[in-house]
Motif scaffolding. Structure first.
Motif, PDB file in Angstrom:
ATOM      1  N   LEU A  51       0.905  -1.157   0.044  1.00 36.11           N
ATOM      2  CA  LEU A  51       0.015   0.024  -0.075  1.00 36.11           C
ATOM      3  C   LEU A  51       1.077   1.197   0.007  1.00 36.11           C
ATOM      4  CD1 LEU A  51      -2.714   1.305   0.518  1.00 36.11           C
ATOM      5  CD2 LEU A  51      -2.528   1.257   2.768  1.00 36.11           C
ATOM      6  N   LEU A  52       0.705   2.162  -0.941  1.00 36.97           N
ATOM      7  CA  LEU A  52       1.533   3.382  -1.167  1.00 36.97           C
ATOM      8  C   LEU A  52       0.364   4.516  -0.870  1.00 36.97           C
ATOM      9  CD1 LEU A  52       4.266   4.520  -1.848  1.00 36.97           C
ATOM     10  CD2 LEU A  52       3.191   4.691  -4.438  1.00 36.97           C
ATOM     11  N   PHE A  53       0.937   5.469  -0.050  1.00 38.47           N
ATOM     12  CA  PHE A  53      -0.023   6.574   0.294  1.00 38.47           C
ATOM     13  C   PHE A  53       0.620   7.813   0.799  1.00 38.47           C
ATOM     14  CE2 PHE A  53       0.395   4.073   4.089  1.00 38.47           C
ATOM     15  CZ  PHE A  53       0.512   4.757   5.160  1.00 38.47           C
ATOM     16  N   GLN A  54       0.186   8.874   0.767  1.00 36.09           N
ATOM     17  CA  GLN A  54       0.531  10.026   1.539  1.00 36.09           C
ATOM     18  C   GLN A  54       0.117  10.309   2.829  1.00 36.09           C
ATOM     19  OE1 GLN A  54       0.123  13.059  -1.676  1.00 36.09           O
ATOM     20  NE2 GLN A  54       2.137  13.012  -1.906  1.00 36.09           N
ATOM     21  N   ALA A  55       0.863  10.968   3.889  1.00 37.11           N
ATOM     22  CA  ALA A  55       0.094  10.973   4.997  1.00 37.11           C
ATOM     23  C   ALA A  55       1.188  12.408   5.578  1.00 37.11           C
ATOM     24  CB  ALA A  55       0.354  10.201   6.118  1.00 37.11           C
ATOM     25  N   ALA A  56       0.693  13.196   6.468  1.00 36.62           N
ATOM     26  CA  ALA A  56       1.533  14.141   7.084  1.00 36.62           C
ATOM     27  C   ALA A  56       2.796  13.869   7.690  1.00 36.62           C
ATOM     28  CB  ALA A  56       0.577  15.149   7.933  1.00 36.62           C
ATOM     29  N   SER A  57       2.825  12.611   8.405  1.00 32.64           N
ATOM     30  CA  SER A  57       3.791  12.227   8.930  1.00 32.64           C
ATOM     31  C   SER A  57       3.877  10.556   9.394  1.00 32.64           C
ATOM     32  CB  SER A  57       3.651  12.977  10.560  1.00 32.64           C
ATOM     33  OG  SER A  57       2.409  12.476  11.297  1.00 32.64           O
ATOM     34  N   MET A  58       5.023  10.035   9.825  1.00 27.87           N
ATOM     35  CA  MET A  58       5.031   8.830  10.310  1.00 27.87           C
ATOM     36  C   MET A  58       3.915   8.531  11.265  1.00 27.87           C
ATOM     37  SD  MET A  58       6.183   5.797   9.768  1.00 27.87           S
ATOM     38  CE  MET A  58       7.808   5.476   9.118  1.00 27.87           C
ATOM     39  N   ASP A  59       3.562   9.368  12.276  1.00 25.41           N
ATOM     40  CA  ASP A  59       2.524   9.052  13.372  1.00 25.41           C
ATOM     41  C   ASP A  59       1.099   8.927  12.677  1.00 25.41           C
ATOM     42  OD1 ASP A  59       4.301   9.155  15.579  1.00 25.41           O
ATOM     43  OD2 ASP A  59       3.874  11.131  15.879  1.00 25.41           O
ATOM     44  N   GLU A  60       0.851   9.804  11.694  1.00 25.29           N
ATOM     45  CA  GLU A  60      -0.348   9.674  10.856  1.00 25.29           C
ATOM     46  C   GLU A  60      -0.427   8.445  10.165  1.00 25.29           C
ATOM     47  OE1 GLU A  60      -3.357  12.050   7.894  1.00 25.29           O
ATOM     48  OE2 GLU A  60      -1.451  12.579   7.749  1.00 25.29           O
ATOM     49  N   ALA A  61       0.771   8.137   9.580  1.00 17.36           N
ATOM     50  CA  ALA A  61       0.866   6.875   8.636  1.00 17.36           C
ATOM     51  C   ALA A  61       0.447   5.668   9.324  1.00 17.36           C
ATOM     52  CB  ALA A  61       2.279   6.768   8.029  1.00 17.36           C
ATOM     53  N   LYS A  62       1.150   5.767  10.683  1.00 14.46           N
ATOM     54  CA  LYS A  62       0.696   4.354  11.821  1.00 14.46           C
ATOM     55  C   LYS A  62      -0.610   4.310  11.744  1.00 14.46           C
ATOM     56  CE  LYS A  62       5.362   4.526  13.791  1.00 14.46           C
ATOM     57  NZ  LYS A  62       6.128   4.826  15.044  1.00 14.46           N
ATOM     58  N   VAL A  63      -1.420   5.468  11.971  1.00 10.69           N
ATOM     59  CA  VAL A  63      -2.680   5.340  12.272  1.00 10.69           C
ATOM     60  C   VAL A  63      -3.524   5.008  11.313  1.00 10.69           C
ATOM     61  CG1 VAL A  63      -4.693   6.978  12.959  1.00 10.69           C
ATOM     62  CG2 VAL A  63      -2.637   7.188  14.121  1.00 10.69           C
ATOM     63  N   ILE A  64      -3.282   5.411  10.002  1.00 12.19           N
ATOM     64  CA  ILE A  64      -3.894   5.111   8.658  1.00 12.19           C
ATOM     65  C   ILE A  64      -3.806   3.670   8.621  1.00 12.19           C
ATOM     66  CG2 ILE A  64      -3.638   5.220   6.166  1.00 12.19           C
ATOM     67  CD1 ILE A  64      -3.077   8.118   6.543  1.00 12.19           C
ATOM     68  N   VAL A  65      -2.637   3.064   8.577  1.00 15.00           N
ATOM     69  CA  VAL A  65      -2.164   1.590   8.651  1.00 15.00           C
ATOM     70  C   VAL A  65      -2.987   0.708   9.551  1.00 15.00           C
ATOM     71  CG1 VAL A  65      -0.381  -0.294   8.555  1.00 15.00           C
ATOM     72  CG2 VAL A  65      -0.211   1.685   7.080  1.00 15.00           C
ATOM     73  N   ALA A  66      -3.287   1.252  10.943  1.00 13.07           N
ATOM     74  CA  ALA A  66      -3.672   0.365  11.891  1.00 13.07           C
ATOM     75  C   ALA A  66      -5.470   0.306  11.629  1.00 13.07           C
ATOM     76  CB  ALA A  66      -3.684   1.193  13.235  1.00 13.07           C
ATOM     77  N   GLN A  67      -6.057   1.088  10.671  1.00 16.39           N
ATOM     78  CA  GLN A  67      -7.392   1.150  10.184  1.00 16.39           C
ATOM     79  C   GLN A  67      -7.625   0.295   9.173  1.00 16.39           C
ATOM     80  OE1 GLN A  67      -8.104   5.299   9.789  1.00 16.39           O
ATOM     81  NE2 GLN A  67      -8.056   5.531  11.773  1.00 16.39           N
ATOM     82  N   ASP A  68      -6.542  -0.358   8.506  1.00 19.23           N
ATOM     83  CA  ASP A  68      -6.821  -1.198   7.284  1.00 19.23           C
ATOM     84  C   ASP A  68      -7.493  -2.515   7.724  1.00 19.23           C
ATOM     85  OD1 ASP A  68      -6.335  -2.970   5.254  1.00 19.23           O
ATOM     86  OD2 ASP A  68      -4.473  -2.123   4.674  1.00 19.23           O
ATOM     87  N   PRO A  69      -8.538  -2.796   6.927  1.00 17.46           N
ATOM     88  CA  PRO A  69      -9.107  -4.360   7.528  1.00 17.46           C
ATOM     89  C   PRO A  69      -8.301  -5.352   7.547  1.00 17.46           C
ATOM     90  CG  PRO A  69     -10.551  -2.859   6.029  1.00 17.46           C
ATOM     91  CD  PRO A  69      -9.221  -2.110   6.159  1.00 17.46           C
ATOM     92  N   LEU A  70      -7.385  -5.370   6.648  1.00 18.33           N
ATOM     93  CA  LEU A  70      -6.359  -6.541   6.686  1.00 18.33           C
ATOM     94  C   LEU A  70      -5.506  -6.766   7.777  1.00 18.33           C
ATOM     95  CD1 LEU A  70      -5.361  -6.400   2.796  1.00 18.33           C
ATOM     96  CD2 LEU A  70      -6.918  -7.987   3.959  1.00 18.33           C
ATOM     97  N   VAL A  71      -5.362  -5.436   8.380  1.00 15.07           N
ATOM     98  CA  VAL A  71      -4.295  -5.295   9.578  1.00 15.07           C
ATOM     99  C   VAL A  71      -5.496  -5.618  11.062  1.00 15.07           C
ATOM    100  CG1 VAL A  71      -3.063  -3.910  11.070  1.00 15.07           C
ATOM    101  CG2 VAL A  71      -2.670  -3.745   8.728  1.00 15.07           C
ATOM    102  N   GLN A  72      -6.422  -4.958  11.011  1.00 13.44           N
ATOM    103  CA  GLN A  72      -7.283  -5.076  12.193  1.00 13.44           C
ATOM    104  C   GLN A  72      -7.879  -6.533  12.295  1.00 13.44           C
ATOM    105  OE1 GLN A  72     -10.548  -2.455  11.478  1.00 13.44           O
ATOM    106  NE2 GLN A  72      -9.329  -0.527  12.590  1.00 13.44           N
ATOM    107  N   ASN A  73      -7.874  -7.500  11.053  1.00 10.78           N
ATOM    108  CA  ASN A  73      -8.214  -8.687  11.307  1.00 10.78           C
ATOM    109  C   ASN A  73      -7.309  -9.752  11.271  1.00 10.78           C
ATOM    110  OD1 ASN A  73     -11.344  -8.663  11.272  1.00 10.78           O
ATOM    111  ND2 ASN A  73     -10.680  -7.182   9.763  1.00 10.78           N
TER     112      ASN A  73
END
Length: 88
Positions: A51-73
């Motif tokens: 998954l390639l994406f833009q985010a304001a910071s590594m902290d925001e990127a971590k939050v975004i990835v944590a919301q991925d259903p593949l990660v959550q499940n």
């Protein structure tokens, strides 16, 4: 905004993984709608994907990835990196 990449490896069987693919696609479409310019896909010759994406910071990127259903499940293990673009 900086670019980030989540490189993932599937850790569940295909039947389990595939049941979360529609939710993952909807999640990526939502990222696109929010301006993160997300792209998602899988390796043609190997298991896993990216998954390639833009985010304001590594902290925001971590939050975004944590919301991925593949990660959550628990379907993937992954590494998250900031990707520094040199040539556009």
């Amino acid at each position: 905004m900086p670019w980030f990449v989540k490189i993932e490896e599937g850790i569940v069987d295909k039947v389990t993984f595939d049941q979360y693919v529609p939710a993952h696609k909807a999640y990526v479409q939502d990222l696109i709608a929010k301006g993160h310019q997300a792209k998602s896909g899988y390796w043609g010759e190997l298991g896993g994907g990216m998954l390639l994406f833009q985010a304001a910071s590594m902290d925001e990127a971590k939050v975004i990835v944590a919301q991925d259903p593949l990660v959550q499940n628990g379907c993937v293990k992954y590494k998250l990196h900031q990707w520094c673009v040199v040539v556009e």
